[in-house]
Design an enzyme around this catalytic site. Sequence first.
Site, short mmCIF file in Angstrom:
data_model
loop_
_atom_site.label_atom_id
_atom_site.label_comp_id
_atom_site.label_asym_id
_atom_site.label_seq_id
_atom_site.Cartn_x
_atom_site.Cartn_y
_atom_site.Cartn_z
N GLU A 240 0.85 -1.48 -0.10
CA GLU A 240 -0.10 -0.09 0.01
C GLU A 240 0.78 1.20 -0.01
O GLU A 240 0.77 1.92 0.92
CB GLU A 240 -0.91 0.07 1.25
CG GLU A 240 -1.82 -1.23 1.25
CD GLU A 240 -2.83 -1.39 2.37
OE1 GLU A 240 -2.58 -0.56 3.10
OE2 GLU A 240 -3.77 -2.06 2.18
N ASN B 211 2.13 -4.57 -3.72
CA ASN B 211 0.77 -4.83 -3.39
C ASN B 211 0.13 -3.54 -2.88
O ASN B 211 0.37 -2.69 -2.11
CB ASN B 211 0.89 -5.93 -2.02
CG ASN B 211 -0.28 -6.92 -1.88
OD1 ASN B 211 -1.11 -7.07 -2.85
ND2 ASN B 211 -0.70 -6.71 -0.51
N HIS C 91 -9.97 -6.05 -2.59
CA HIS C 91 -11.15 -5.88 -1.53
C HIS C 91 -12.19 -5.05 -2.09
O HIS C 91 -12.52 -3.90 -2.36
CB HIS C 91 -10.49 -5.17 -0.39
CG HIS C 91 -9.40 -5.90 0.21
ND1 HIS C 91 -9.63 -7.31 0.96
CD2 HIS C 91 -8.16 -5.54 0.54
CE1 HIS C 91 -8.50 -7.62 1.55
NE2 HIS C 91 -7.60 -6.77 1.32
N GLU D 34 -5.78 -10.51 -2.31
CA GLU D 34 -6.26 -10.55 -0.90
C GLU D 34 -7.94 -10.23 -1.26
O GLU D 34 -8.63 -9.53 -0.70
CB GLU D 34 -6.17 -9.08 -0.17
CG GLU D 34 -4.67 -9.33 0.16
CD GLU D 34 -4.26 -8.04 1.17
OE1 GLU D 34 -5.07 -7.45 1.71
OE2 GLU D 34 -2.98 -7.53 1.12
N ASP E 129 -11.74 -10.51 -1.43
CA ASP E 129 -12.96 -10.60 -0.78
C ASP E 129 -14.06 -9.63 -1.20
O ASP E 129 -13.80 -8.68 -1.90
CB ASP E 129 -12.91 -10.29 0.80
CG ASP E 129 -12.49 -9.31 1.20
OD1 ASP E 129 -12.22 -8.34 0.65
OD2 ASP E 129 -11.87 -9.26 2.50
C1 XIL Z 1 -5.66 -7.13 7.74
C2 XIL Z 1 -6.09 -8.12 8.59
O1 XIL Z 1 -6.92 -9.04 7.77
C3 XIL Z 1 -6.52 -8.07 9.91
O2 XIL Z 1 -6.86 -9.04 10.73
C4 XIL Z 1 -5.92 -7.10 10.55
O3 XIL Z 1 -6.55 -6.47 11.74
C5 XIL Z 1 -5.60 -5.58 9.92
O4 XIL Z 1 -5.10 -6.10 8.40
N1 XIL Z 1 -4.54 -4.89 3.20
C6 XIL Z 1 -3.66 -5.94 3.70
C7 XIL Z 1 -3.71 -6.61 4.74
O5 XIL Z 1 -2.53 -5.84 3.20
O6 XIL Z 1 -2.63 -7.04 5.61
C8 XIL Z 1 -4.77 -6.20 5.69
O7 XIL Z 1 -5.03 -7.41 6.88
C9 XIL Z 1 -6.08 -5.84 4.91
C10 XIL Z 1 -5.67 -4.82 4.08
#
Ligand code: XIL
Length: 369
Positions: A160, A202, A238, A266, A268
């Site tokens: 990020e 990422n 996400h 990631e 979802d």
């Molecule tokens: C999130 C986890 O899922 C949570 O359990 C934690 O509290 C915060 O981080 N982007 C990312 C991940 O790169 O590492 C994050 O994961 C979600 C957003």
Amino acid sequence: MAVAGCTAIMCATALLAFTGPWADGGPPTGSGDLPVLARANGVDLGVAVAVDPLLGDGGYRDVVGGHYTSVTAENTMKWDHVQPERGVFDWSGPDAMVDFAEAHGMNARGHTLLWHNQQPEWLSRGEWTSAELRGVLREHMEALMGRYQGRIGAWDVINEPFEDGEPFLRENLWHQVLGEDYIAEALRMAHEVDPGARLYINEFNIEGGGAKTDALYALAADLLDRGVPLHGIGFQGHFVHGQVPGNLAETMNRFTDLGLEVTVTELDVRIAEPVSEQAVRDQREEFRHVVAACLEVPDCRGVTVWGVSDAHSWIPEWFPGYDAATPFDEDYSPKPALWGMVDALSREPSGRSAGRTPRGRRRERTPAP
Ligand code: XIL
């Protein structure tokens, strides 16, 4: 319904022949179906895992070991977990995850080395000179990447780097102390520590194009021009139900045209509450679409889902009013979303080969649209 050893088409036929309780065909019931399909398509289907249930919850372990080919540490490899005090490392979680992966013939992704969140206070509140911070970073990389060298093939080195929703580099600790070239510096350092690892940037909110995507594209192109060892872009994925970008494959192709690989890291798809049965059914198409987009892009290495079940997803805590973002419900029953991933992996036309190795070649660059 184990179909080990089948081709993609045979697997698809076997799976489609199964009609469970759902009118439009059922979820795969046996362990082993999705891994076989993923491998037949030459991609990883991964999942982010938490250590406690991975060690102690049989249902959780069955989902992970039975439906996926790769794992990512949801939290246990982040700085605050792995190096809570300077020079004091906790390997219990990372070791458990990597051991689990190996015991189940799965791959493991490393997440993450430089991020603005989940940093221990000794790091985030420290008064660092650039030389000191470089030293701290090298110690961390040597310990973490070094420990899993040859066992973890790809690392999210930079996580990020852009401001939320903005095309500007984030003013994180690394940027503030090392300057904006911290990204090149960290990638070079990571490459020295583990020359065999695939090194990723990422990022989120880049999947559908726009100013942030363009800024990341320009950064990646510049790094490659300068010979910086960047190998891949992670598209976090996400998404909000109803807003999954239709042009995901096109966006990924822009980056693979630079010679990079891509991974959906990631995935979802969060649904606004109250979560309707219709929305859960419609989520099937969204998960299908994302996996199909990856299969359309020759240098897409796979798709990782963020969270083993809706009971383990970060969504309800981080996005109040949303839920049901993963392919398994709170009782580990597969949801239509899982079947959507089967749909994509079953219907992929030929052309991809299993077990491809990263090519790392560079294609001629196409101008940003
Ligand atoms: C999130 C986890 O899922 C949570 O359990 C934690 O509290 C915060 O981080 N982007 C990312 C991940 O790169 O590492 C994050 O994961 C979600 C957003």
